[in-house]
Each structure stands twice: as C-alpha cells, then as structure tokens.
Scaffold this active site. Structure first.
Site, PDB file in Angstrom:
ATOM      1  N   ASP A  67     -46.306 -73.445  65.338  1.00 36.67           N
ATOM      2  CA  ASP A  67     -46.840 -72.092  65.207  1.00 36.67           C
ATOM      3  C   ASP A  67     -48.348 -72.010  65.335  1.00 36.67           C
ATOM      4  O   ASP A  67     -48.884 -70.981  65.732  1.00 36.67           O
ATOM      5  CB  ASP A  67     -46.371 -71.440  63.907  1.00 36.67           C
ATOM      6  CG  ASP A  67     -46.615 -72.290  62.677  1.00 36.67           C
ATOM      7  OD1 ASP A  67     -47.209 -73.374  62.795  1.00 36.67           O
ATOM      8  OD2 ASP A  67     -46.194 -71.868  61.579  1.00 36.67           O
ATOM      9  N   ASP A 504     -51.783 -75.946  52.845  1.00 34.35           N
ATOM     10  CA  ASP A 504     -50.350 -76.038  52.520  1.00 34.35           C
ATOM     11  C   ASP A 504     -49.931 -77.356  51.879  1.00 34.35           C
ATOM     12  O   ASP A 504     -48.986 -77.374  51.090  1.00 34.35           O
ATOM     13  CB  ASP A 504     -49.471 -75.807  53.753  1.00 34.35           C
ATOM     14  CG  ASP A 504     -49.617 -74.411  54.321  1.00 34.35           C
ATOM     15  OD1 ASP A 504     -49.880 -73.490  53.537  1.00 34.35           O
ATOM     16  OD2 ASP A 504     -49.496 -74.253  55.538  1.00 34.35           O
TER      17      ASP A 504
END
Length: 793
Positions: A67, A504
C-alpha cells in the site's frame, strides 16, 4: 485466443505516457568518486500486502503489491522478492502506493501497475498506470486525470487492473470516486474512459471524513474464457455486477446479482473479490459490508457472503461458509481458486480479530467447507477452549511476528494473520499458496495435505467431550524475505548497532543488518517516533513512541546500547495515542528531555531515567529537542522559527538571537558528534525559508548552506580522514535534483551518492551516517524500510 501486439493511439482523449529511466543516470552536482551498493536493513515485511498475483501462463512468476512500499517480483531461485519501484522519486512519491497489479497471460513479460497513494489532498499528484515490457525492470508512465488510493480504504479489493486474454493489448482499469471504467488498447500507453460502461459505483461506507469517504467505484475486472465475456464488479449494492459479451462495447447488469450478493438482514454489501473456475463454469464472488481492510462485520452480525454463479444457467447459489468457531463470520477478504483442481477454492475471514483469522477451503465448489483451525471443548465447556490447527506457523527469520506476546489459549502469539485480502493459490502448483497480512506474507508448498487430514475435531462419547482428531500438520512459513515495507521514523547509528523507530511496529535494534533484529516491546510502542543516544556514552539510548493503555510511558530508555529497555512514567494529563513528541538525552546520559506531542504540555526533564518528570523552564509546548553530542551541559530546542539553548543540561532554556530560520513547515536539526556546539538544521516549506543552515556556536548564529534549495533530513558519519570533520549526509535538492548528498569537507562540496534507479520515493524523515564505517549512509523511507548504502569495493 487472439493476440494484438500493436494498437493505434486513442487520440486526443487519451492520456499520454512519459518515459522513466530504468537505469542509473549520471550523478547530479558533480560525479561522485564512489559507487554505492544499496541494501535493506532486514526486517522482513513490516507492512500491509493487499495483493499477490500469479501469472497464469509462466510458472514462478509472482508479484506482490504494497500500500505504500511499491511493487515486488518473486525470485524463485533465492525465494526472495525484488523491489521494482525504487526509481520512484520525491516528486512522485505517491507512485509507491500500488492500487493494483496485472501480469499479462499472453506475453508474461508485460506488467502493469495502477499507482497513487491517496485520493484526498495528502497526495498532490494524480494517479498513473505504469507499464513494463520486461517484467518490471524498466517502466513507462501513463498519467491519469484523477487520483488513486493505494493506501485508502478498499485497497485490498480487486484486482482493479486486468489484461484481456482475448486481446492482450487491451487492459482495463477500475477507478474510484465516479471515474468509472477505463481502458487502454495499446498495452497501457494511453487510456480513456469506457463511456458505454453504465455504473461508476456509489458505495461510501463512511462519509464522515476525508479518508473514509471514497466512493469505492469500479472494483475488479475478470474474464470468462469459454464465453469470451468480461465481468466487472461495482461498488453498488443495488447493481453490483456487469457483463459484456462483445469485448467491452456494450454492458448489461448480471441478472439476480443484487439479490445473490446482498444480505438477508438488509446490510449493504459490495462485491470485494471474484475468481473464475473455468473448468466448471463458475464465478465465485466474495462480498463485504466494508471495503476493508480494518473492519469486519457490522454490529448486526455476519459481514459478508460468498456466492457462486453458474455461467451456463445464470443460477446463483449462496455458498457462504456457515461455521465459524467464534460463532459469527465477521466478513471476508481474500478469495482464490485452484486452477489445477477444479472445484477447489479458498476464502479468508476479515477481520476475525480474536483469536485468529480463519482460512476456509472447499473441494466441492463451495458446497462444504473446512476451517484452518477449530476449538476443542472439554466436558465442562470451560473457557477458553483449546485449539487444534491444520498447519504450524513457522516465523523463523521474523521472530518479531509474535509482537512480544505469548500464546494465550486459542489466541496464538503468531497468528494466521489479519487483514487478509491477498490470498493466492499458484495456478501451476496446487501445493503452493501465499497470503498477505498487515505485517508479512505467509506461504507453504504443502497445501494439498489439508485435504487428507479430514476433520479437526471429533466427539469422545465415553468421556463426553470433544477431542482433537489425530492429524499431521504441515508447515506454513514466512515468504516475505526481500520485501521491506516499514515506514522508518528515526535512526540512531551507535557503531555496531542500529536502532530505528518505525511506524506501526515500534522499533528495532539490529547488530546484524542482514537479520531482522529485536523488536522494541517495552515500552509497547504502536508506532515509534524518535530515537536518541548519549553522545559521550552511546550505551544510553532513549526513544519515544505512541502507546496504548495506561501502563507504558511514551519514552523508553536503554542503558546497554538497546539490548534491553525500560519504560518511563506516564506524564499526568497525557493520554496514550499519538502524543510521542521528541526526546533527547544529554551527552553524558544524565538528563532526558522530552517534549510531548499533544501540543499543550510543555517539555519536561528527568534525571532518574524517566521515573519522574519535572517541567522544563523556558520552552513552549511542542518544541523539537536535541542534545549536543560533545557537551553534556548543552541541549537545544526549536519552535516556530526560534532557536533555544540550555547550558545546564536541559533543565532550563533561553531563546538565542538567531534569525532567518524557517518559521513554518517541518524542521529538524542535529548535533555533530565530537564537535561542541556544531549544529545543522534543515526544513521549512516552499515559498518561505526552506533549505539547510549550520551553526558552530550552539545555535547563537546560523549560516545558510546555499547549495540546497530544499533540505529535509541531515545526519553524520565517520570522517574520511582520522582528524577530519564527520561526513555530512542530507536528503535534499540541489541544482534541481533531489537526492542523498554527501560532504566530507564540512559542507564546502557535495556529491550525490544515490542515482535515478535508487530514489525510494520520499526520504525526508531521517538520514544518518555510521560512526565506524566511512561512507555508509542510512536512509529512512516511508514504506521501503531502512535503506543503507556502502561504498563499493
């Protein structure tokens, strides 16, 4: 099949392509006397892989799209992935978000990628379709007049790109936000809207924000080989499926699709993925109420379905798996069929957050299903139940996939995954499957052993409880080596050890850049934001990150060079989440200064490794803090164009008389190792002060480095000569050329060390040299991990 190898231009309505160099260009600003070899510091994955596509014709030809981290091609010999979009530069960084990938079934060397990271104004550029005739080694670019969302909701649906097997010069593209269905008839070089296609979609799952409010649009294109028909899935619950029997000239809604793909409880769903079983004449469609990848089911229960269309009769059959060990099926992500074994298909749940995702497998066209794991209850139906699995998960090489957790009953530390939209059985080998998650790619070459295992759970009629039936599990292992997708936020090169803060995943400590290293788990950062070390005692390392819950503080401390970590006290009034801010440690390691990121709390200091915090005197909230690398009494800060200095180790600050520094835009500054009071500052924004400045008097005065029109990151490494000035590295723009630049003479001369084949999109977060290895440079990327370069021997 007919193959078309040459097509005429589409004319004025088409969008022309631009050439992209596929090999290194001459280095700008003077030729670098050293050639560089570029590698990744290994993490293995670290981000979401929403698509994996096998070529239907050429064996072992596989692509994985990410992504934000570009596109990769599988290398069968080494069992690793090769990055294909490292040539994407700063001005087109959005091309690293890959919406879809299509590999040509007629001429497998041809490859297409639909790119563009955001459909809102976060990405200033429109999307594009990249086209290649050599498996992605070099590319052309066809710009589009609209944006695409490689990192937007719905990015795991599709594939939105598809090459016609009937005329491989024809390539289709499904688009969001009312832009409809597009087509190229010259191998992707020019594109125009298919004006006869009647429905651009209308489904907006959450209109409340500028990230979640996309009309998902045209979702996927696939082909019925026997009937030479084109099928298109659309994000319109009332009219979700269209077909063309004349190669895209005219289109009709597929009868019964709305009812078959809808839900009895009235929740709106869309056709997220589809797959053809050509031998049996079936089209399978997986639906969901949410485009994904984050959410599963609505509060009312099951969030999706699987339907089967008979191409011969037009009859629809609901083949949704009826059983989920946790009670309700939250929704579905990936869908795949076995080309070598007609009637065999698999589908993945999304998102079965606890205890794990489930892979379903059917060998009878969806009439019955088996699960990848199941509960085993004792006679008292005690909670939690035990669990039995068809395969063992082997995280070798990626031990961090446990995320610091231990198995907790049926909730294993190393999971089948989450956000599984990429699910693909090799069309040439029924035993091979790969699936992508939010962190990695899993795979096995023993898949068909599933079918010999039978049921997982039986009933002991004597003991009166369930039992796990004896099976021999096969192994699923990491298949992500070479694909590096972390978004690196900061770098601390200590000499023999590199500490990185990552989005993350928190952060990593690496003593061997060829291995994944150890993930920082205490504090339990959801995203690491910054790292620093004591210039005179690099054993003392500090970091800051976003945290959840009420236990861990935002700041972590290590006193052994990153080997072990301690969390610090949570500051009163500062919740978890994205309040990490910046952190600095004095050169002797005695004082930690933390500037919280909530925008309202003034910076604080600690003299006891973060057990207690005391407000700093003289700094505004949100100030960026850094420590001198050679003078333990000097700590610095910057906010809104004003530079501050402390002479008592960071306990109190005063504004310097410095002027002319950027008053707006992102700014960073770093202190030079071994040089008291030497500072380099970068940042700003266009149409204002933007570039690089340096100070040799602790920030009292600054001189602009005129070489750079723009500069965004700066760092330092080992000097070229024994007593020379540390090598300076920067991510900057000089002479109209963006790149990674190096100076070995205190900034008097600069050379670009990267080339046009190695740009990695946006590189403005952090850059550092190595204190022990001359010429080595570490580069923080936004989705291509931690890149490092060494001078070639």
């Amino acid at each position: 099949m007919r193959r078309r190898t040459l097509a005429a231009s589409l004319g004025a309505a088409a969008v022309a392509a631009a050439a992209v160099p596929g090999t290194a260009a001459a280095k700008a600003g003077g030729r670098c006397e050293d050639d560089y070899i570029w590698r990744n510091a290994v993490v293995n994955g670290g981000g979401y892989v929403p698509g994996i596509v096998f070529n239907e014709t050429e064996a072992d030809l596989v692509y994985a799209r990410t992504d934000i981290g570009g596109l990769y091609r599988w290398k069968e010999g080494s069992q690793t992935w090769k990055p294909l979009l490292d040539w994407v530069g700063w001005d087109r960084w959005g091309y690293t978000g890959v919406v879809s990938v299509a590999t040509d079934p007629v001429q497998p060397r041809r490859l297409y990628a639909a790119v563009g990271t955001y459909t809102n104004d976060w990405d200033p550029n429109s999307g594009a379709v990249l086209y290649s005739g050599d498996y992605g080694d070099t590319w052309g670019v066809a710009e589009l007049p609209f944006k695409q969302g490689g990192n937007m909701p719905g990015r795991g649906m599709g594939e939105r790109l598809a090459v016609s097997p009937f005329d491989n010069a024809t390539v289709y593209l499904g688009t969001p936000n009312g832009n409809g269905l597009w087509r190229s008839t010259d191998h992707g070089r020019h594109w125009s809207e298919v004006e006869s296609f009647p429905n651009p979609g209308n489904f907006v799952q959450d209109p409340s924000g500028d990230y979640s409010d996309d009309n998902q649009g045209v979702l996927w294109i696939d082909f019925d080989l026997a009937g030479e028909r084109v099928y298109v899935g659309v994000a319109d619950p009332d009219d979700p499926l269209y077909v063309s029997a004349d190669h895209g000239a005219t289109w009709q809604p597929v009868p019964g699709a709305a009812a078959a793909l809808g839900r009895a409880d009235g929740n709106r769903t869309i056709p997220k993925q589809a797959a053809f079983d050509h031998e049996n004449g079936h089209l399978f469609v997986a639906t969901g109420w949410d485009p994904g990848p984050y959410n599963g089911a609505p509060a009312s229960g099951r969030g999706g379905s699987v339907a089967r269309l008979s191409l011969a009769t037009g009859e629809w059959t609901d083949v949704t798996p009826a059983y989920n060990p946790i009670g309700t099926i939250p929704g579905f992500g990936g869908l795949t069929v076995d080309r070598k074994a007609p009637g065999t298909l698999m589908v993945a749940t999304q998102n079965n957050w606890w205890p794990d995702e489930i892979l379903y497998r059917s060998t009878d066209s969806g009439a019955t299903w088996e699960t990848s794991w199941d509960y085993v209850w004792d006679a008292n139906w005690s909670w939690p139940p035990a669990r039995t699995d068809r395969f063992d998960m082997d995280p070798a090489g990626s031990a961090w996939l446990s995320f610091g957790n231990a198995d907790d009953g049926p909730a294993y530390a190393v999971k089948h995954g989450w956000m599984i939209d990429a699910l693909a059985i090799d069309p040439h080998d029924s035993d091979r499957i790969m699936w992508g998650t939010g962190a990695t790619i899993w795979g096995t070459e023993s898949l068909t052993r599933w079918d010999a295992q039978g049921a997982l759970v039986g009933w002991d009629s004597v003991a009166g409880h369930q039992i796990a039936l004896p099976i021999e599990p096969f192994t699923v292992a990491v298949r992500v080596e070479g694909l590096e997708e972390t978004a690196v936020q900061d770098i601390a090169a200590l000499g023999g050890t590199v500490v990185s803060a990552t989005g993350d995943l928190g952060g990593f400590v690496q003593t061997d850049l060829g291995e994944a290293g150890v993930q920082i788990r205490r504090p339990n950062w959801t995203s690491g934001r910054g790292v620093d070390f004591a210039g005179l005692d690099p054993r003392v390392v500090v970091g800051t990150g976003d945290v959840e819950g009420e236990t861990d503080g935002h700041v972590g401390v290590s006193t052994d060079g990153g080997a072990t970590w301690l969390t610090t006290a949570r500051l009163d009034g500062i919740a978890g989440g994205a309040n990490a801010g910046s952190v600095a440690v004095s050169a002797d390691g005695a004082v930690i200064v933390w500037s919280p990121g909530n925008g309202t709390t003034a910076p604080v200091f600690s003299t006891d490794l973060g057990r207690t915090w005391t407000p700093v005197d003289g700094l505004p909230a949100g100030a960026l803090v850094r420590a001198d690398r050679a003078n333990a009494n000097r700590v610095y800060a910057f906010a809104a164009g004003t530079f501050y200095a402390s002479t008592n180790g960071g306990l109190a600050f005063a504004a310097t008389r410095a002027t002319g520094l950027p008053a707006s835009g992102p700014v960073d500054f770093r202190a030079v190792p071994g040089r008291r009071g030497h500072l380099w500052l970068v940042g700003g924004e266009a149409d204002a002060a933007y570039g690089m400045w340096r100070s040799s008097d602790g920030g009292a005065t600054w001189r602009r480095v005129r070489d750079f029109a723009e500069a965004d990151a700066v760092g330092f490494g080992k000097a070229r000569n024994r007593h020379g000035y540390p090598t300076v590295f920067t991510s900057a723009k000089a002479g109209g050329v963006r790149g990674i630049w190096r100076s070995t003479d205190e900034g008097r001369n600069w050379v670009r060390v990267n080339d046009d084949a190695h740009q990695w999109g946006w590189t403005g977060k952090a850059v550092s040299g190595d204190p022990d290895v001359y010429g080595r440079v570490y580069i923080a990327t936004n989705g291509r991990g931690l890149i490092y370069g060494d001078i070639a021997d």
